[in-house]
Design a protein around this motif. Structure first.
Motif, PDB file in Angstrom:
ATOM      1  N   ASP A 149       0.904  -1.126   0.025  1.00 32.08           N
ATOM      2  CA  ASP A 149      -0.162  -0.088  -0.131  1.00 32.08           C
ATOM      3  C   ASP A 149       0.904   1.133   0.107  1.00 32.08           C
ATOM      4  O   ASP A 149       1.861   1.301   0.753  1.00 32.08           O
ATOM      5  CB  ASP A 149      -0.992   0.167   1.197  1.00 32.08           C
ATOM      6  N   ASP A 151       0.283   5.400   0.501  1.00 37.61           N
ATOM      7  CA  ASP A 151      -0.150   6.580   0.705  1.00 37.61           C
ATOM      8  C   ASP A 151       0.555   7.700   0.389  1.00 37.61           C
ATOM      9  O   ASP A 151       1.167   8.117   1.182  1.00 37.61           O
ATOM     10  CB  ASP A 151      -0.804   6.341   2.118  1.00 37.61           C
ATOM     11  N   GLU A 152       0.298   8.196  -0.816  1.00 34.95           N
ATOM     12  CA  GLU A 152       1.241   9.199  -1.105  1.00 34.95           C
ATOM     13  C   GLU A 152       1.203  10.696  -0.291  1.00 34.95           C
ATOM     14  O   GLU A 152       2.013  11.194   0.031  1.00 34.95           O
ATOM     15  CB  GLU A 152       1.144   9.566  -2.527  1.00 34.95           C
ATOM     16  N   GLU A 153      -0.376  10.903  -0.292  1.00 37.03           N
ATOM     17  CA  GLU A 153      -0.667  11.948   0.489  1.00 37.03           C
ATOM     18  C   GLU A 153      -0.265  11.958   1.953  1.00 37.03           C
ATOM     19  O   GLU A 153       0.487  13.064   2.656  1.00 37.03           O
ATOM     20  CB  GLU A 153      -2.178  12.519   0.499  1.00 37.03           C
ATOM     21  N   GLY A 154      -0.355  10.899   2.493  1.00 33.23           N
ATOM     22  CA  GLY A 154      -0.140  10.538   3.880  1.00 33.23           C
ATOM     23  C   GLY A 154       1.397  10.311   4.188  1.00 33.23           C
ATOM     24  O   GLY A 154       1.741  10.310   5.363  1.00 33.23           O
ATOM     25  N   GLY A 155       2.109  10.358   3.320  1.00 31.52           N
ATOM     26  CA  GLY A 155       3.679   9.915   3.491  1.00 31.52           C
ATOM     27  C   GLY A 155       3.850   8.587   4.143  1.00 31.52           C
ATOM     28  O   GLY A 155       4.753   8.351   4.747  1.00 31.52           O
ATOM     29  N   LEU A 156       2.936   7.302   3.722  1.00 30.21           N
ATOM     30  CA  LEU A 156       3.297   6.206   4.397  1.00 30.21           C
ATOM     31  C   LEU A 156       3.212   4.999   3.334  1.00 30.21           C
ATOM     32  O   LEU A 156       2.478   5.233   2.391  1.00 30.21           O
ATOM     33  CB  LEU A 156       2.205   5.625   5.334  1.00 30.21           C
ATOM     34  N   VAL A 215       6.226   2.491  11.494  1.00 30.31           N
ATOM     35  CA  VAL A 215       5.186   3.320  12.029  1.00 30.31           C
ATOM     36  C   VAL A 215       4.239   2.282  12.580  1.00 30.31           C
ATOM     37  O   VAL A 215       3.591   2.322  13.667  1.00 30.31           O
ATOM     38  CB  VAL A 215       4.530   3.893  10.895  1.00 30.31           C
ATOM     39  N   ASN A 230      -1.236   2.172  12.949  1.00 31.51           N
ATOM     40  CA  ASN A 230      -0.224   3.144  12.291  1.00 31.51           C
ATOM     41  C   ASN A 230      -0.668   4.450  13.137  1.00 31.51           C
ATOM     42  O   ASN A 230      -1.729   4.941  12.868  1.00 31.51           O
ATOM     43  CB  ASN A 230      -0.488   3.438  10.876  1.00 31.51           C
ATOM     44  N   LEU A 231       0.307   4.893  14.108  1.00 34.07           N
ATOM     45  CA  LEU A 231      -0.269   5.988  14.676  1.00 34.07           C
ATOM     46  C   LEU A 231       1.158   7.093  14.445  1.00 34.07           C
ATOM     47  O   LEU A 231       2.058   6.745  14.462  1.00 34.07           O
ATOM     48  CB  LEU A 231      -0.688   5.949  16.042  1.00 34.07           C
ATOM     49  N   LYS A 260       7.269   5.407   7.105  1.00 33.53           N
ATOM     50  CA  LYS A 260       7.287   6.759   6.807  1.00 33.53           C
ATOM     51  C   LYS A 260       8.080   6.851   5.458  1.00 33.53           C
ATOM     52  O   LYS A 260       9.164   6.520   5.645  1.00 33.53           O
ATOM     53  CB  LYS A 260       8.060   7.592   8.004  1.00 33.53           C
TER      54      LYS A 260
ATOM     55  N   ARG B 286       0.534  19.924   6.509  1.00 31.32           N
ATOM     56  CA  ARG B 286       1.193  18.568   5.896  1.00 31.32           C
ATOM     57  C   ARG B 286       2.405  18.800   5.144  1.00 31.32           C
ATOM     58  O   ARG B 286       3.305  18.167   5.390  1.00 31.32           O
ATOM     59  CB  ARG B 286       0.138  17.612   5.238  1.00 31.32           C
ATOM     60  N   GLN B 290       6.176  17.165   6.039  1.00 36.56           N
ATOM     61  CA  GLN B 290       6.646  16.289   5.199  1.00 36.56           C
ATOM     62  C   GLN B 290       7.874  16.888   4.617  1.00 36.56           C
ATOM     63  O   GLN B 290       9.024  16.294   4.217  1.00 36.56           O
ATOM     64  CB  GLN B 290       5.910  15.995   4.002  1.00 36.56           C
ATOM     65  N   ALA B 403      -4.709  11.301  18.111  1.00 31.95           N
ATOM     66  CA  ALA B 403      -3.759  11.581  16.907  1.00 31.95           C
ATOM     67  C   ALA B 403      -4.106  10.484  15.960  1.00 31.95           C
ATOM     68  O   ALA B 403      -4.104   9.361  16.536  1.00 31.95           O
ATOM     69  CB  ALA B 403      -2.136  11.450  17.276  1.00 31.95           C
ATOM     70  N   THR B 404      -4.017  10.807  14.549  1.00 29.55           N
ATOM     71  CA  THR B 404      -3.882   9.824  13.618  1.00 29.55           C
ATOM     72  C   THR B 404      -3.394  10.210  12.287  1.00 29.55           C
ATOM     73  O   THR B 404      -2.712  11.142  12.309  1.00 29.55           O
ATOM     74  CB  THR B 404      -5.584   9.485  13.441  1.00 29.55           C
ATOM     75  N   THR B 405      -3.511   9.253  11.299  1.00 28.73           N
ATOM     76  CA  THR B 405      -2.717   9.154  10.230  1.00 28.73           C
ATOM     77  C   THR B 405      -3.523  10.248   9.301  1.00 28.73           C
ATOM     78  O   THR B 405      -4.752  10.580   9.520  1.00 28.73           O
ATOM     79  CB  THR B 405      -2.559   7.888   9.448  1.00 28.73           C
ATOM     80  N   TRP B 406      -2.945  11.143   8.384  1.00 26.44           N
ATOM     81  CA  TRP B 406      -3.615  12.147   7.639  1.00 26.44           C
ATOM     82  C   TRP B 406      -4.806  11.603   6.969  1.00 26.44           C
ATOM     83  O   TRP B 406      -5.663  12.488   7.110  1.00 26.44           O
ATOM     84  CB  TRP B 406      -2.551  12.778   6.504  1.00 26.44           C
ATOM     85  N   LYS B 407      -4.870  10.593   6.442  1.00 28.95           N
ATOM     86  CA  LYS B 407      -6.165   9.934   5.762  1.00 28.95           C
ATOM     87  C   LYS B 407      -7.028  10.145   6.685  1.00 28.95           C
ATOM     88  O   LYS B 407      -8.190  10.294   6.175  1.00 28.95           O
ATOM     89  CB  LYS B 407      -5.672   8.510   5.294  1.00 28.95           C
ATOM     90  N   PRO B 442       5.003  14.378  10.116  1.00 21.29           N
ATOM     91  CA  PRO B 442       5.020  14.079   8.675  1.00 21.29           C
ATOM     92  C   PRO B 442       3.701  13.198   8.153  1.00 21.29           C
ATOM     93  O   PRO B 442       3.234  13.140   7.113  1.00 21.29           O
ATOM     94  CB  PRO B 442       6.441  13.537   8.360  1.00 21.29           C
ATOM     95  N   HIS B 443       3.338  12.306   9.026  1.00 20.66           N
ATOM     96  CA  HIS B 443       2.501  11.073   8.483  1.00 20.66           C
ATOM     97  C   HIS B 443       1.329  11.178   9.283  1.00 20.66           C
ATOM     98  O   HIS B 443       0.482  10.154   9.483  1.00 20.66           O
ATOM     99  CB  HIS B 443       3.282   9.823   8.808  1.00 20.66           C
TER     100      HIS B 443
END
Lengths: 529, 529
Positions: A149, A151-156, A215, A230-231, A260, B286, B290, B403-407, B442-443
């Motif tokens: 997987d 996640d380009e936007e989320g950096g993961l 992560v 993933n936090l 990350k 973000r 990043q 806290a959570t991932t950007w998505k 970043p994430h």
């Protein structure tokens, strides 16, 4: 094809320049190349497997030989002289976590040991099967190598944890990203291996150690699957990631890992500078780290490493010009070479470079441009190949590493180097040792020492020399309050020294985690703890 | 003198501007101020101590009342209404680790519970004594507040762990250093408390969370002293520091801690900008995270917090001018205020500011200078005082965080806010809730929500409302894969939700650490796990 009895691809080698040969002859005396066993002899040495048949497990001698050792100097001596004490009874190549679970259940049922195997690059004995009645199944995760997987936007990015460095970077770089984790073992080592040994990449200054990149993920343990969500951060109790980081296969097998990732940098450049003395070099890198100047890498070679690196490079005309130029600028015998990298946007690179060079100049460092830096980048994963060339000349080479607080760094360097240099005095053999500082923290530094010595007349004597030196240096590390490993892990080789670092109570805590997830000691028995 | 039944020093308060009062009346209806019990009544409620005499333990009702609760909204309701269910049986103020050891041994001997007490600022029930036959000894470490060692060159300072934020900073700043750890509870919270709750300071973007600042230390446990050596990094097995971080007093009492320190910055400045929409604001922060642009702080208020912050500020003329200016620049009802800080050398501050502002402008943010930033700095530790003023008006205020991932951030914000806003629909009461993102990774990001509601006709009804809202929001957090706490910890209040985050196997691992160091459950029983 990967060498069956050494490092790297058979088609690649790193020639020793003539200048290096004469340098070593001067320092250590003539080497006497050992006679290695042939592949056929080595295969003939592998005993019958004690395992019952299982559809996921191969028991052919060739696979068991290939998985019998890692890359410590002791491993080399054993495999090349045909003296591996114990072989795994079988090797499995699971494709997914279901197959890993099946293997773990099978091992528990027949009371076997499991040795998790990533890239086979351990230098501390993680991969050795142990004597005793329990058979050993080595679980090679190299077929679990998919990007799952992104996640380009989320950096993961989530990967199967058996993926090797080059494949992982290729998958990310195709999409414009990088993990930025480049240990020297990069060509073969795996994401899962990095996690369970707390690996540090050469550009940890920018990207962080694997601790900062890992992560969440999934670990198959004898007690069940451990899922770590993933936090980005959490204040809710102890962090489970930290139980898995450094667990060295004792808790289970990491099957999936989310990491990350960073956008590929606009610009990356490596520079070098020379300082008149180690003290000035250390003061500069300490200040750069403490000021938080965003470089991506620093490596300060102390005087003996500086000289040996320059000699190994072999370009004597350029070097003599360099020497003249440095002398004019007050840099003489005690010179220390700093390599440093900047990575990021064009703007940030310019700003970082400017800030760093101001600090370097303040501490009397002489800037000499990008040539040594380019050379380093070109060879950054090639030094392990050097052991092969040295071996052919009759010299053994090994490295060891620690980290400590700034206050203790100079004393630690001196203690390690003298423990090595004086380590074979009883048999009148010299040892050549040199050191660099390559992972620089605001409150301390890693210390990485390379040492070379002549091999003995027979493998047993070579092994005796190595064990003696390793013990002397490990004792010096422990005595001077360093960690027994900054980036290689504990395995079997460092195990006797771990309690000194963790204390008895700390060892009990680590043991309690192992007992909780692996009550029957199925997982990588006797390694780490 | 610290308020016996609320936050902060009795001489300090934060008035609610008239605009805020009418804003709340509009949103929630008129508040009805509750009748609080007097100090004398509260003291009369404290029962006899069940402890045998001990030279280190005080059993006077006043000390036991003062140590009976923390600062959660539930704690406030209990102490102000005279309905604290259980009091500690005694309070001790040890001066050093020997006295801590003596207290731990005494507690084990008489089968008492120990509650470690730092600044008393817990908002999740860490400090509450529990019903049952075992007496409770609260160990207040506030007298263990000395700077023990300062290694200026090495960037390390060792403190007794009971030192409070202002004293710690004063000791360091006198020598030109800072820890840079500024949680909102800074005035009272302690170094040891930060460590065992994994605290995050307002400038964690530059200085890191306490996880990145805590280097080593000593913890007194029922099984003995656990010493964690100062290492800049280590690859030698699991990291003991990480077992202690977030342990919430379950393993022992931190007596000494060594922390990473930084030179006082040459320059520090806070700026603000407004974005037309939350999406644009989030995209900007973000990207800044990043890209690794070295800011020291970012806080993005989402639209309702932006409006409520501006209204609370009360300067209507300036605000109307600001609004006009923003409208001209395309920023309307959905506006989000970003506060951001730069900290460092003059050069690095200029470069960081420039890089950050380019990103802000790229995402259509409108730069508005330093005024809101100055305002924030001035009040950065004062918002807890607001609860007192609101209480007097009949309104209850509480905060919660994850806290959570950007998505998952946008869905999480919506889920938390709607769980609160709709939480009291059954009794036709409104809840006002607003959110900011203040620890940016970043994430992913932390999410910090403030909510206000009218108090009930009696304390039991107010408590019922609070518990209902807290439960609804906690369930929303868990359901949307966030951590049950980014910075407040678990205590009693978040305990029911922890297994969802850690999994059953993860809980067993944490439990095994507790059982190893505290086999008789002496330490902060029933908290965390």
């Amino acid at each position: 094809m990967k060498r069956w009895n050494g490092w790297g691809d058979e088609s690649k080698s790193m020639e020793l320049p003539a200048s290096a040969k004469s340098f070593l002859q001067n320092e250590l005396g003539n080497g006497k190349p050992p006679t290695d066993v042939s592949l056929q002899e080595a295969i003939n040495n592998v005993p019958e497997s004690r395992l019952p048949k299982h559809h996921l497990i191969q028991t052919e001698p060739m696979e068991r030989l290939r998985h019998a050792v890692g890359q410590s100097l002791g491993d080399w001596i054993a495999i090349r002289s045909g003296t591996i004490p114990v072989y795994p009874d079988g090797v499995a190549f699971p494709l997914n976590e279901e197959e890993v679970r099946e293997l773990l259940q099978f091992a528990q049922k027949i009371k076997a040991n499991i040795i998790p195997y990533g890239g086979g690059t351990s230098v501390v004995g993680h991969l050795s099967a142990l004597p005793g009645d329990k058979p050993t199944i080595t679980v090679d995760v190299s077929r679990m190598n998919k990007l799952l997987d992104l996640d380009e936007e989320g950096g993961l990015a989530q990967f199967q944890a058996g993926i090797r460095g080059p494949d992982l970077e290729a998958a990310l770089q195709a999409k414009g990203f990088t993990l930025g984790h480049f240990p020297q073992s990069f060509e073969y080592s795996t994401l899962g291996g990095w996690i369970v040994t707390r690996s540090a990449g050469q550009q940890s200054l920018k990207y962080g150690r694997i601790e900062q990149l890992f992560v969440g993920g999934e670990i198959e343990t004898p007690t069940g699957s451990l899922k770590i969500s993933n936090l980005p951060a959490s204040g809710a109790g102890p962090n489970l990631r930290e139980f898995v980081l450094g667990s060295e296969g004792r808790l289970g097998i990491v099957t999936k890992a989310t990491v990350k990732i960073s956008s590929l940098p606009e610009k990356e450049q490596f520079y070098s500078a020379f300082f008149p003395t180690p003290e000035q070099g250390m003061a500069a890198i300490r200040q750069i780290a403490q000021d938080g100047i965003p470089l991506s890498m620093m490596r300060l070679s102390l005087p003996e490493e500086t000289i040996s690196q320059l000699t190994m490079a072999g370009e004597s005309k350029i070097l003599s010009l360099l020497d003249k130029w440095l002398k004019i600028n007050g840099v003489n015998e005690q010179k220390c070479m700093l390599l440093y990298g900047v990575t990021g946007s064009k703007k940030s690179v310019r700003s970082s470079l400017n800030q760093a060079q101001n600090v370097i100049k303040k501490h009397k460092g002489v800037l000499v441009g990008t040539k040594p830096g380019h050379q380093w980048v070109k060879n950054r994963f090639r030094s392990p190949y050097l052991r092969e060339s040295l071996w052919q000349q009759g010299y053994a080479v090994d490295t060891l590493e620690t980290a400590t607080t700034w206050k203790d760094v100079p004393r630690m360097v001196a203690a390690i180097e003298s423990s090595l240099k004086e380590g074979l005095q009883d048999i009148d053999e010299k040892v050549f040792a040199y050191t660099h500082l390559s992972h620089i923290y605001p409150h301390g530094s890693s210390i990485y020492t390379t040492y070379l010595f002549r091999m003995g007349d027979d493998p047993a004597e070579t092994k005796r020399r190595w064990e003696k030196l390793k013990q002397a240096a490990s004792e010096a590390i422990v005595k001077n309050r360093g960690t027994i490993s900054h980036q290689h892990g504990v395995g079997i080789d460092h195990k006797p020294y771990l309690e000194n670092e963790k204390t008895k109570l700390g060892m009990q805590m680590i043991r309690s985690l192992c007992d909780t997830l692996d009550p029957e000691n199925t997982m990588n028995n006797e390694k780490l703890i």
